[in-house]
Design a protein around this motif. Structure first.
Motif, mmCIF file in Angstrom:
data_model
loop_
_atom_site.group_PDB
_atom_site.id
_atom_site.type_symbol
_atom_site.label_atom_id
_atom_site.label_comp_id
_atom_site.label_asym_id
_atom_site.label_seq_id
_atom_site.Cartn_x
_atom_site.Cartn_y
_atom_site.Cartn_z
ATOM 1 N N ILE A 107 -40.779 2.836 44.948
ATOM 2 C CA ILE A 107 -39.674 3.241 45.817
ATOM 3 C C ILE A 107 -40.157 4.383 46.691
ATOM 4 N N ALA A 108 -40.026 4.216 48.009
ATOM 5 C CA ALA A 108 -40.530 5.243 48.922
ATOM 6 C C ALA A 108 -39.829 6.563 48.667
ATOM 7 N N GLU A 109 -40.530 7.582 48.987
ATOM 8 C CA GLU A 109 -40.001 8.920 48.792
ATOM 9 C C GLU A 109 -38.700 9.069 49.590
ATOM 10 N N ASP A 110 -37.706 9.650 49.000
ATOM 11 C CA ASP A 110 -36.473 9.931 49.740
ATOM 12 C C ASP A 110 -35.670 8.673 50.092
ATOM 13 N N ALA A 111 -36.057 7.534 49.523
ATOM 14 C CA ALA A 111 -35.390 6.293 49.914
ATOM 15 C C ALA A 111 -34.332 5.851 48.917
ATOM 16 N N ALA A 112 -34.351 6.414 47.734
ATOM 17 C CA ALA A 112 -33.399 5.956 46.717
ATOM 18 C C ALA A 112 -32.028 6.572 46.980
ATOM 19 N N LEU A 113 -31.012 5.707 47.027
ATOM 20 C CA LEU A 113 -29.635 6.190 47.198
ATOM 21 C C LEU A 113 -28.928 6.013 45.874
ATOM 22 N N ILE A 114 -28.284 7.065 45.414
ATOM 23 C CA ILE A 114 -27.643 7.013 44.105
ATOM 24 C C ILE A 114 -26.129 7.012 44.296
ATOM 25 N N PHE A 115 -25.480 5.993 43.735
ATOM 26 C CA PHE A 115 -24.026 5.903 43.821
ATOM 27 C C PHE A 115 -23.427 5.986 42.428
ATOM 28 N N ASP A 116 -22.305 6.701 42.328
ATOM 29 C CA ASP A 116 -21.670 6.802 41.014
ATOM 30 C C ASP A 116 -20.793 5.582 40.760
ATOM 31 N N ALA A 117 -20.092 5.585 39.648
ATOM 32 C CA ALA A 117 -19.346 4.396 39.227
ATOM 33 C C ALA A 117 -18.274 4.026 40.245
ATOM 34 N N SER A 118 -17.742 5.011 40.986
ATOM 35 C CA SER A 118 -16.699 4.697 41.955
ATOM 36 C C SER A 118 -17.285 4.233 43.289
ATOM 37 N N GLY A 119 -18.613 4.151 43.382
ATOM 38 C CA GLY A 119 -19.238 3.653 44.597
ATOM 39 C C GLY A 119 -19.504 4.733 45.629
ATOM 40 N N ARG A 120 -19.295 5.986 45.259
ATOM 41 C CA ARG A 120 -19.519 7.092 46.189
ATOM 42 C C ARG A 120 -20.931 7.625 45.978
ATOM 43 N N ARG A 121 -21.594 7.978 47.056
ATOM 44 C CA ARG A 121 -22.960 8.466 46.917
ATOM 45 C C ARG A 121 -22.947 9.868 46.331
ATOM 46 N N VAL A 122 -23.814 10.080 45.354
ATOM 47 C CA VAL A 122 -23.922 11.435 44.823
ATOM 48 C C VAL A 122 -24.980 12.166 45.632
ATOM 49 N N SER A 123 -24.656 13.399 45.954
ATOM 50 C CA SER A 123 -25.455 14.064 46.979
ATOM 51 C C SER A 123 -26.780 14.592 46.456
ATOM 52 N N VAL A 124 -26.983 14.522 45.150
ATOM 53 C CA VAL A 124 -28.268 14.992 44.638
ATOM 54 C C VAL A 124 -29.342 14.033 45.084
ATOM 55 N N LEU A 125 -30.301 14.524 45.827
ATOM 56 C CA LEU A 125 -31.336 13.647 46.341
ATOM 57 C C LEU A 125 -32.650 13.941 45.658
ATOM 58 N N PRO A 126 -33.418 12.948 45.392
ATOM 59 C CA PRO A 126 -34.732 13.158 44.763
ATOM 60 C C PRO A 126 -35.716 13.658 45.797
ATOM 61 N N THR A 127 -35.441 14.843 46.352
ATOM 62 C CA THR A 127 -36.253 15.313 47.481
ATOM 63 C C THR A 127 -37.125 16.476 47.082
ATOM 64 N N GLN A 128 -38.175 16.624 47.873
ATOM 65 C CA GLN A 128 -39.067 17.760 47.696
ATOM 66 C C GLN A 128 -38.414 19.007 48.268
ATOM 67 N N PRO A 129 -38.775 20.176 47.792
ATOM 68 C CA PRO A 129 -38.185 21.422 48.297
ATOM 69 C C PRO A 129 -38.291 21.546 49.814
ATOM 70 N N ALA A 130 -39.437 21.150 50.404
ATOM 71 C CA ALA A 130 -39.627 21.275 51.852
ATOM 72 C C ALA A 130 -38.556 20.461 52.588
ATOM 73 N N GLN A 131 -38.300 19.277 52.094
ATOM 74 C CA GLN A 131 -37.316 18.392 52.711
ATOM 75 C C GLN A 131 -35.930 19.023 52.684
ATOM 76 N N LEU A 132 -35.620 19.633 51.560
ATOM 77 C CA LEU A 132 -34.317 20.276 51.416
ATOM 78 C C LEU A 132 -34.111 21.323 52.492
ATOM 79 N N GLN A 133 -35.153 22.082 52.724
ATOM 80 C CA GLN A 133 -35.046 23.150 53.714
ATOM 81 C C GLN A 133 -34.768 22.577 55.098
ATOM 82 N N GLU A 134 -35.470 21.489 55.408
ATOM 83 C CA GLU A 134 -35.271 20.851 56.701
ATOM 84 C C GLU A 134 -33.815 20.432 56.874
ATOM 85 N N ASP A 135 -33.254 19.849 55.821
ATOM 86 C CA ASP A 135 -31.854 19.414 55.857
ATOM 87 C C ASP A 135 -30.931 20.590 56.144
#
Ligand SMILES: Nc1ncnc2c1ncn2[C@@H]1O[C@H](COP(=O)(O)OP(=O)(O)O)[C@@H](O)[C@H]1O
Ligand SMILES: [Mg+2]
Lengths: 306, 438
Positions: B404-432
């Protein structure tokens, strides 16, 4: 050949004995054709023939008298009176019932829930037996016992007896004629209005055609033109055929003031037993009705194509 | 593509949504928006839809719609059939009264105005051309209605009044100037029935354009055309938008169309706006699983995932990525087909048996059986060159190792809403964060 065999059911062969497809087609359409001849063309032809004789119902002999019946008809003041009355009746009933039905249809078309109710109410007169309803009308319009009479006496007005006065009697018949025809026309117009889709109405509202008259002028009326022609001609034919109310209510009276063409044909042929003369009247009647239909076909073919 | 335009827009829109807080009443909110507008520039044709609801009898068709559409924006309402797109458009145009809420165009509340007074034009799905009028008359009539009074429109008025003649001449010239760039000049004297589908569509656009509306509404205007024509007219509409700078609201159920044309897409579902953002954002960061499913030419891959103390496993196969801070539980992990890469060496997340390989010219689609990771078919899209590399010395029916490409996994909870925790590197977080601050 190739294309024709494509159309045939596989395994079927061209019929033997020299019968072509055209011959088979004619054979299949023959019953309908014969029925049409027997019920429409032949009677018209017979009427045309009898109109040239002095045949009286019940007699066994007849003499060929050429155009004698027609000459007599042209000299008959009662014929002209009946023709005039029919024309007046038609001239009153047709515009009112056509335009009235058009306005009602436009109003009803915008109703959602009550539409069905009004449709039924207006269509009821069409389904009712006019002969029976004529009696009800004669009560309603009666100058002495009806609700109209009591209304007039309450208001202190002189009684108005519709079927005793010559002019009023014709108007009375016209009212009943309109009442009977308007529902039928309404249904035809409502059917015609389905051409104007919801999106078309919305588009016209967006473009500023949202007033009653603007919409009638730019959208409803032009789009209903073909329907209107049909309704108009059908109404003319219907009005010209008025018979039941005359026969039940006035019998052509008072003093021939409500004598109509069809009623006169009936009286002369079956009461007066002058079948030859009646047939001549019928021929004139058929020509008039045919003329209405020709107008419809001519105008209908010229209508805007869309 | 217009997709790049709205890059920094989504956070702004989000900010506005939070600004239009949930706990204030509609009236307060309306005046708040109005006050906000007074500060900004005035003569704009932006649209604010505030707490809009629509009920037909007992069925609630639109539920509390809040949407801000910027002046000159190309916004697409995207959603499956029956989700209320047309209803929203018809409320905007004023064909139906709102049950509650209000609509502001510029800084004017248009809710009480009739359709013709809203300065809005619309292209209908069936085009709704006046069938008895020529193309010219179809385009002339809106101008006649707005510029001539009832008396001036009566037959013969042009003979009596020089003023009416002058106005009519002006209208004729304007109609011709609109018809020309649309290629309608040769068709002006035809009736709609004598036109092809594409030509009718252009006439409908022309009729809408002559009034120079502030807002242009289009309800699935291309859905009655064949694929090739659709492509061509799509480009023409985008051109038209760029040329005129008018605010466009475009309705479609075709996600390709929406992605290709819009500045922003509002994805609707069941009478609600699920997400409103730039196409790229919608594609990469769908807020809901349903949005992720709806958008994208090839279906997104869904895999049931189990999270335990930050580590993610698919049917007991543990993945490389970790999701620290995510509560333990069952989630849906979704990955776009082109973000699953064939893995070299030992860094594969999982390997699956190949079921089918499909070559479509510019890419290769591979369908794998996902039973081993507890899901249905898993689709992978590759560029032909990387597929050739992969294929060397191997046969179909074998297994393919995927990562799975980096930053490509989308995580949805049981209600179908995306959970905002992203499997991202610290550098990416800063950019966001930087992006949010813009
Ligand atoms: N006039 C109406 N009366 C009752 N229900 C309606 C009416 N118009 C639309 N609806 C319902 O509203 C829902 C949304 O319709 P619509 O806006 O046309 O959907 P879309 O355009 O997204 O396909 C549908 O379920 C439809 O049945
Ligand atoms: Mg729709």
């Amino acid at each position: 050949m190739n294309s024709r065999s494509d159309l045939e059911i596989p395994g079927q062969v061209t019929p033997k004995g020299g019968l072509s497809h055209a011959a088979i087609a004619q054979a299949f359409s023959a019953p309908a054709f014969i029925l049409l001849i027997a019920t429409v063309v032949a009677p018209v032809f017979v009427v045309l023939l009898i109109s040239l004789t002095d045949y009286r119902l019940g007699r066994l002999t007849l003499n060929f008298i050429g155009l004698g019946n027609y000459a007599r008809m042209l000299a008959d003041p009662f014929f002209w009176g009946a023709l005039r009355n029919s024309a007046i009746y038609t001239a009153v009933v047709v515009p009112v019932s056509v335009f009235g039905a058009l306005c009602l249809a436009v109003l009803l078309d915008s109703r959602r829930r009550s539409r069905r109710f009004y449709e039924i109410v207006y269509f009821l007169p069409v389904t009712s037996t006019l002969t029976a309803m004529s009696i009800v009308w004669s009560y309603l319009l009666n100058g002495h016992i009806g609700p109209l009479a009591s209304l007039f006496s309450t208001l202190g007005l002189p009684p108005l007896d519709f079927f005793a006065d010559g002019t009023l009697a014709l108007i009375g018949l016209a009212i009943i004629g309109i009442w009977h025809l308007i529902g039928f026309n309404l249904i035809l117009f409502l059917a015609g209005l389905t051409v104007i889709s919801g999106e078309l109405k919305e588009a016209s509202a967006l473009d500023g055609m949202d007033g009653f008259w603007d919409r009638l002028r730019y959208l409803t009326w032009p789009l209903l033109a073909p329907t209107t022609i049909v309704v108009f001609v059908l109404s003319c034919i219907q009005a010209f055929q008025v018979f039941d109310t005359v026969a039940v209510l006035t019998n052509g009276g008072p003093y021939g003031a409500t004598e109509m063409l069809l009623h006169k044909i009936n009286t002369d042929t079956f009461t007066g037993l002058k079948a030859g003369y009646g047939s001549a009247l019928t021929v004139v009647y058929l020509i008039l009705i045919g003329a209405f239909s020709l107008v419809q076909v001519a105008v209908g073919n010229r209508k805007a194509h869309f | 593509m217009a997709a790049g335009v709205g890059h920094g827009v989504a956070p702004l829109a989000a900010a506005r949504r939070t600004f239009v807080g949930a706990d204030r009443t509609g009236r307060q909110r309306r005046s708040a928006v109005l006050a906000n507008k007074a500060e900004a520039d005035m003569a704009d044709h932006s649209i604010d839809i505030i707490d809009l609801e629509k009920r037909f009898d007992r069925t609630q068709v639109l539920k509390r719609i809040n949407l801000h559409i910027r002046d000159g924006e190309f916004l697409t309402l995207l959603g499956p059939s029956g989700c209320g797109k047309s209803t929203l458009l018809r409320l905007l145009a004023g064909f139906e009264p709102c049950t509650s809420g209000c609509i502001l165009i510029g800084d004017r509340d248009v809710s009480p105005l009739p359709p013709k007074a809203r300065n809005i034009a619309m292209v209908f799905q069936s085009y709704a051309l006046y069938p008895h009028m020529s193309v010219r008359a179809n385009m002339t009539v809106p101008l006649e209605m707005s510029r001539l009074s009832f008396r001036q429109r009566l037959p013969g008025a042009a003979l009596l009044s020089a003023k009416v003649r002058a106005i009519r001449k002006e209208i004729t010239a304007e109609v011709e100037s609109v018809a020309k760039p649309l290629g309608l000049e040769a068709l002006l004297d035809r009736k709609p029935a004598q036109l092809s589908g594409g030509q009718r569509q252009r006439v409908a656009v022309g009729r809408a354009m002559v009034r120079h509306p502030a807002v242009f509404l289009m309800d699935e205007p291309l859905s009655n055309l064949d694929a090739k024509l659709r492509q061509q007219l799509r480009e023409e509409i985008v051109d038209l938008h760029r040329r005129t700078g008018i605010t466009f609201i475009y309705v479609t159920h075709d996600q390709t169309e929406a992605m290709a044309m819009s500045d922003r897409i509002a994805v609707m579902e069941g009478g609600e706006i699920r997400q409103c953002a730039a196409p790229q954002e919608i594609y990469d960061r769908p807020d809901y699983l349903s949005v992720a499913r709806f958008v994208g030419a090839t279906a997104i891959n869904e895999m049931p995932a189990l999270v335990r103390r930050g580590s993610v496993s698919l049917n007991r196969q543990v993945l490389e990525m970790t999701l620290p801070g995510l509560a333990d539980g069952e989630y849906q992990l979704a990955v776009r087909p082109e973000r699953l890469h064939p893995a070299e060496g030992g860094n594969a997340d999982f390997s699956l048996p190949v079921e089918q390989v499909e070559f479509t010219g510019n890419e290769v689609g591979i369908r794998c059986n996902g039973a081993e990771i507890g899901s249905g078919a898993i689709r992978v899209q590759l560029r032909p060159e990387s597929f050739r590399q992969l294929r060397q010395g191997r046969h179909a029916g074998e297994r393919i190792a995927l990562r799975i490409a980096e930053d490509a996994a989308l995580i949805f909870d049981a209600s179908g809403r995306r959970v905002s925790v992203l499997p991202t590197q610290p550098a990416q977080l800063q950019e966001d964060r930087l992006e949010l601050a813009v």
